[in-house]
Design an enzyme around this catalytic site. Structure first.
Site, PDB file in Angstrom:
ATOM      1  N   GLY A   1     -61.953 103.417  34.097  1.00 33.16           N
ATOM      2  CA  GLY A   1     -62.997 103.470  35.136  1.00 33.16           C
ATOM      3  C   GLY A   1     -62.415 102.957  36.435  1.00 33.16           C
ATOM      4  O   GLY A   1     -63.048 102.190  37.156  1.00 33.16           O
ATOM      5  N   GLY A   2     -61.195 103.374  36.715  1.00 33.00           N
ATOM      6  CA  GLY A   2     -60.423 102.819  37.846  1.00 33.00           C
ATOM      7  C   GLY A   2     -60.839 103.332  39.208  1.00 33.00           C
ATOM      8  O   GLY A   2     -60.224 102.975  40.212  1.00 33.00           O
TER       9      GLY A   2
ATOM     10  N   HIS B   1     -69.838  95.168  33.976  1.00 32.51           N
ATOM     11  CA  HIS B   1     -71.070  94.721  34.653  1.00 32.51           C
ATOM     12  C   HIS B   1     -72.014  95.896  34.973  1.00 32.51           C
ATOM     13  O   HIS B   1     -73.179  95.686  35.260  1.00 32.51           O
ATOM     14  CB  HIS B   1     -70.737  93.905  35.908  1.00 32.51           C
ATOM     15  CG  HIS B   1     -70.267  94.680  37.098  1.00 32.51           C
ATOM     16  ND1 HIS B   1     -70.165  94.110  38.351  1.00 32.51           N
ATOM     17  CD2 HIS B   1     -69.872  95.976  37.245  1.00 32.51           C
ATOM     18  CE1 HIS B   1     -69.731  95.020  39.207  1.00 32.51           C
ATOM     19  NE2 HIS B   1     -69.546  96.147  38.569  1.00 32.51           N
TER      20      HIS B   1
ATOM     21  N   LYS C   1     -61.917  96.677  35.470  1.00 32.05           N
ATOM     22  CA  LYS C   1     -62.404  95.931  36.646  1.00 32.05           C
ATOM     23  C   LYS C   1     -63.752  96.482  37.103  1.00 32.05           C
ATOM     24  O   LYS C   1     -63.880  97.654  37.405  1.00 32.05           O
ATOM     25  CB  LYS C   1     -61.384  96.025  37.773  1.00 32.05           C
ATOM     26  CG  LYS C   1     -61.846  95.303  39.019  1.00 32.05           C
ATOM     27  CD  LYS C   1     -60.736  95.170  40.044  1.00 32.05           C
ATOM     28  CE  LYS C   1     -61.281  94.634  41.343  1.00 32.05           C
ATOM     29  NZ  LYS C   1     -62.045  95.619  42.082  1.00 32.05           N
TER      30      LYS C   1
ATOM     31  N   ASP D   1     -61.126 108.056  35.043  1.00 34.23           N
ATOM     32  CA  ASP D   1     -62.501 108.031  35.571  1.00 34.23           C
ATOM     33  C   ASP D   1     -63.165 109.373  35.319  1.00 34.23           C
ATOM     34  O   ASP D   1     -62.589 110.259  34.675  1.00 34.23           O
ATOM     35  CB  ASP D   1     -62.517 107.679  37.078  1.00 34.23           C
ATOM     36  CG  ASP D   1     -63.784 106.930  37.482  1.00 34.23           C
ATOM     37  OD1 ASP D   1     -64.868 107.536  37.424  1.00 34.23           O
ATOM     38  OD2 ASP D   1     -63.698 105.744  37.847  1.00 34.23           O
TER      39      ASP D   1
ATOM     40  N   ASP E   1     -63.910 109.991  29.710  1.00 34.66           N
ATOM     41  CA  ASP E   1     -65.206 109.337  29.539  1.00 34.66           C
ATOM     42  C   ASP E   1     -64.982 108.128  28.633  1.00 34.66           C
ATOM     43  O   ASP E   1     -64.595 108.278  27.465  1.00 34.66           O
ATOM     44  CB  ASP E   1     -66.175 110.349  28.884  1.00 34.66           C
ATOM     45  CG  ASP E   1     -67.524 109.726  28.569  1.00 34.66           C
ATOM     46  OD1 ASP E   1     -67.675 108.491  28.696  1.00 34.66           O
ATOM     47  OD2 ASP E   1     -68.432 110.492  28.186  1.00 34.66           O
TER      48      ASP E   1
HETATM   49  C1  LIG Z   1     -68.048  99.906  39.938  1.00 38.04           C
HETATM   50  S1  LIG Z   1     -66.923 101.240  39.885  1.00 38.04           S
HETATM   51  C2  LIG Z   1     -65.413 100.346  39.642  1.00 38.04           C
HETATM   52  C3  LIG Z   1     -64.203 101.132  40.020  1.00 38.04           C
HETATM   53  C4  LIG Z   1     -62.880 100.393  39.914  1.00 38.04           C
HETATM   54  N1  LIG Z   1     -62.655  99.847  38.593  1.00 38.04           N
HETATM   55  C5  LIG Z   1     -62.783  99.308  40.963  1.00 38.04           C
HETATM   56  O1  LIG Z   1     -62.903  98.118  40.638  1.00 38.04           O
HETATM   57  O2  LIG Z   1     -62.601  99.671  42.132  1.00 38.04           O
HETATM   58  C6  LIG Z   1     -67.272 101.932  38.313  1.00 38.04           C
HETATM   59  C7  LIG Z   1     -66.496 103.193  37.978  1.00 38.04           C
HETATM   60  O3  LIG Z   1     -66.850 103.612  36.656  1.00 38.04           O
HETATM   61  C8  LIG Z   1     -66.804 105.021  36.631  1.00 38.04           C
HETATM   62  N2  LIG Z   1     -67.541 105.557  35.471  1.00 38.04           N
HETATM   63  C9  LIG Z   1     -68.873 105.585  35.255  1.00 38.04           C
HETATM   64  N3  LIG Z   1     -69.153 106.134  34.064  1.00 38.04           N
HETATM   65  C10 LIG Z   1     -67.961 106.458  33.503  1.00 38.04           C
HETATM   66  C11 LIG Z   1     -67.591 107.041  32.245  1.00 38.04           C
HETATM   67  N4  LIG Z   1     -68.519 107.376  31.344  1.00 38.04           N
HETATM   68  N5  LIG Z   1     -66.282 107.206  32.007  1.00 38.04           N
HETATM   69  C12 LIG Z   1     -65.338 106.842  32.908  1.00 38.04           C
HETATM   70  N6  LIG Z   1     -65.626 106.277  34.106  1.00 38.04           N
HETATM   71  C13 LIG Z   1     -66.928 106.093  34.407  1.00 38.04           C
HETATM   72  C14 LIG Z   1     -67.440 105.386  37.954  1.00 38.04           C
HETATM   73  O4  LIG Z   1     -67.183 106.729  38.325  1.00 38.04           O
HETATM   74  C15 LIG Z   1     -66.817 104.349  38.888  1.00 38.04           C
HETATM   75  O5  LIG Z   1     -65.638 104.829  39.484  1.00 38.04           O
END
Ligand SMILES: C[S@@+](CC[C@H](N)C(=O)[O-])C[C@H]1O[C@@H](n2cnc3c(N)ncnc32)[C@H](O)[C@@H]1O
Length: 484
Positions: free
Chosen positions: A276-277, A350, A346, A299, A330
């Site tokens: 989820g980067g 939350h 990161k 992501d 996912d």
């Molecule tokens: C709060 S952001 C954090 C991004 C990054 N880790 C940072 O700290 O800058 C949460 C991320 O989770 C991703 N996300 C949400 N659902 C997801 C899923 N099912 N699989 C992968 N990524 C996902 C979102 O697209 C988003 O980029």
């Protein structure tokens, strides 16, 4: 009779004296509120002694204000505080910081600002005046406003012409701070106004459900926040969200991700999976500092596409060399990278309530290799470590959580002197409103150390160490976990 006031005033006096003498020692004056920030400015605030004393000063001053203000005025001011984000939004999204950037300390008349951004001058001056009362912008002369230190962080550094030509790209290749502020004052605030309706609606059966949240209620959307961001009409908000995540990183010390875990201990070619980067804010910082690491940023497909395009435009060699790979994945499904050295998580857990966060953590546990520790020096020789980066919420009172967690290396008890709130909680309340923002947008939450421990244990991880944050959110705490 005024013992508490005297104690607070004494803490303030001592902290100011300490900051002053340290700045003299450093030959670096404490920056003036009137001066816009400059990347070349000497970093007095970054010094540990200055920063520790700033924490004391802020906490004592905040409590002093709450103590001396009439309770009626205090609560009325707090209740009407929504005009602050609303006004910040007008100023930011009508590009006032960029317009004032070249006006210097003399500022610019509101009629001239209005001629450039089209906002009615009589209304704009009232909005900028209200912000000036809060030390955001400065009213230099009647109806003449200048960029001060706090307002200057809203400046993207782009010209007004450039922004008007490519409005969707306003936040591309910027620090992301203006994007973060625009995100908070737009969809997050609109969702926040529905907290009570969300909590008291008898039709809401599952308060953990990410598809039924205050944000979707505010916008009449059926689905989770991620699918809302990906709607065609939300193209600007989608791009801005990615930039806002970078804004969180850039509000911290440049080396924030490096603050804690010893990345130098990793052997060459170690694989770090940034789960989820996002658009890769943390991974790019790691790639810059550690050329021998391999970073996989995972992501959702539209985010991966956005991240890849941004890196291709800024540092294409990272993609061409394969040192940074963007991968669609996912995180509720089987992890495609098995047995990496590090899973970086990161600001992901939350976003989710416990039942969902546990599923993400379990998928990572299933792909993790047990850790082998060297008996001679206690260092990890091989295996998969999980580095979870999120706020750790302290109780705003004494709690035995930190005592009972005494077996967790690195977890530190509050050092805030009485009568300040434990852990300097009022010095920077951002963890507390991030927590509420997670509820509003995702039904997620920030967690206490006890809650994090329980969550990780449930998913087959145990906390090996905590690298604590400082009191001013200049970097986040990091929780290092090993497979059980
Ligand atoms: C709060 S952001 C954090 C991004 C990054 N880790 C940072 O700290 O800058 C949460 C991320 O989770 C991703 N996300 C949400 N659902 C997801 C899923 N099912 N699989 C992968 N990524 C996902 C979102 O697209 C988003 O980029």
């Amino acid at each position: 009779m005024a013992e508490n006031l005297k104690a607070l005033a004494a803490l303030i006096n001592d902290a100011v004296a300490n900051i002053d003498s340290r700045c003299v020692e450093l030959e670096s004056p404490f920056p003036s509120l009137h001066t816009p920030i400059s990347p070349d400015a000497p970093p007095a605030r970054a010094d540990q002694v200055v920063s520790d004393n700033v924490s004391i000063l802020l906490s004592a001053a905040t409590q002093l204000i709450a103590s001396v203000k009439s309770p009626h005025t205090y609560i009325f001011n707090a209740a009407c505080a929504y005009y602050l984000p609303s006004s910040i939004r007008v100023a930011t999204d009508s590009h006032v910081p960029e317009i004032l950037a070249n006006a210097g300390p003399e500022g610019m008349h509101v009629n001239e600002i209005s001629a450039k951004n089209g906002i009615q001058p009589s209304k704009l001056s009232r909005i900028l005046r209200y912000l000036s009362v809060h030390h955001i912008f400065r009213e230099v002369r009647p109806d003449v406003f200048a960029l001060n230190r706090t307002a200057s962080v809203l400046n993207t550094g782009k010209s007004l012409e450039e922004i008007l030509e490519n409005p969707l790209e306003k936040h591309d290749n910027t620090s992301g701070v203006a994007a973060l502020v625009a995100h908070c004052t737009d969809e997050d605030m609109k969702g926040a106004t529905y907290m009570l309706e969300q909590l008291t609606d008898p039709n809401v059966e599952d308060h953990d459900d990410p598809t039924n949240v205050a944000l979707s209620r505010a916008f009449g959307h059926k689905g989770d926040a991620w699918s809302w961001y990906e709607l065609p009409e939300n193209e600007m908000r989608f791009k801005r969200f990615g930039a806002a995540m970078k804004g969180i990183t850039s509000m911290q010390k440049p080396e924030a991700i490096l603050h804690g875990y010893d990345w130098t201990s990793l052997p060459p070619n170690s694989v770090v999976v940034d789960v989820g980067g996002g658009i890769g804010a943390s991974s790019l910082q790691l790639a810059k500092s550690f050329p021998e690491l391999k970073l996989v940023v995972q992501d959702r497909p539209p985010v991966v596409k956005e991240g890849r395009e941004l890196v291709r435009a800024s540092t294409p060699q990272l993609l061409e060399s394969g040192r940074v790979v963007f991968q669609e994945h996912d995180f509720f499904k089987t992890q495609p990278v098995q047995h990496p050295r590090i899973f970086l998580l990161k600001q992901i857990s939350h976003d989710w309530s416990d039942s969902y966060a546990v599923r993400i953590l379990r998928e990572l546990r299933n792909a993790a290799e047990p850790v082998v520790v060297s008996p001679s020096n206690g260092l990890v020789k091989s295996g998969t470590e999980l580095l979870l980066i999120d706020c750790i919420i302290p109780y705003v009172c004494d709690s035995d959580e930190y005592e009972s967690s005494a077996n967790i290396p690195g977890l530190t008890k509050s050092t805030a002197p009485a009568p300040l709130l434990p852990h300097f909680a009022d010095t920077d309340p951002s963890p507390f409103y991030t927590d509420l923002s997670m509820f509003v947008e995702f039904n997620g939450q920030e967690r206490t150390i006890g809650q994090l421990q329980a969550l990780l244990n449930q998913a087959g991880w145990r906390i090996a160490r905590v690298y604590p944050a400082d009191g001013q959110s200049s970097y986040y705490p990091q929780v290092l976990a090993h497979p059980i």
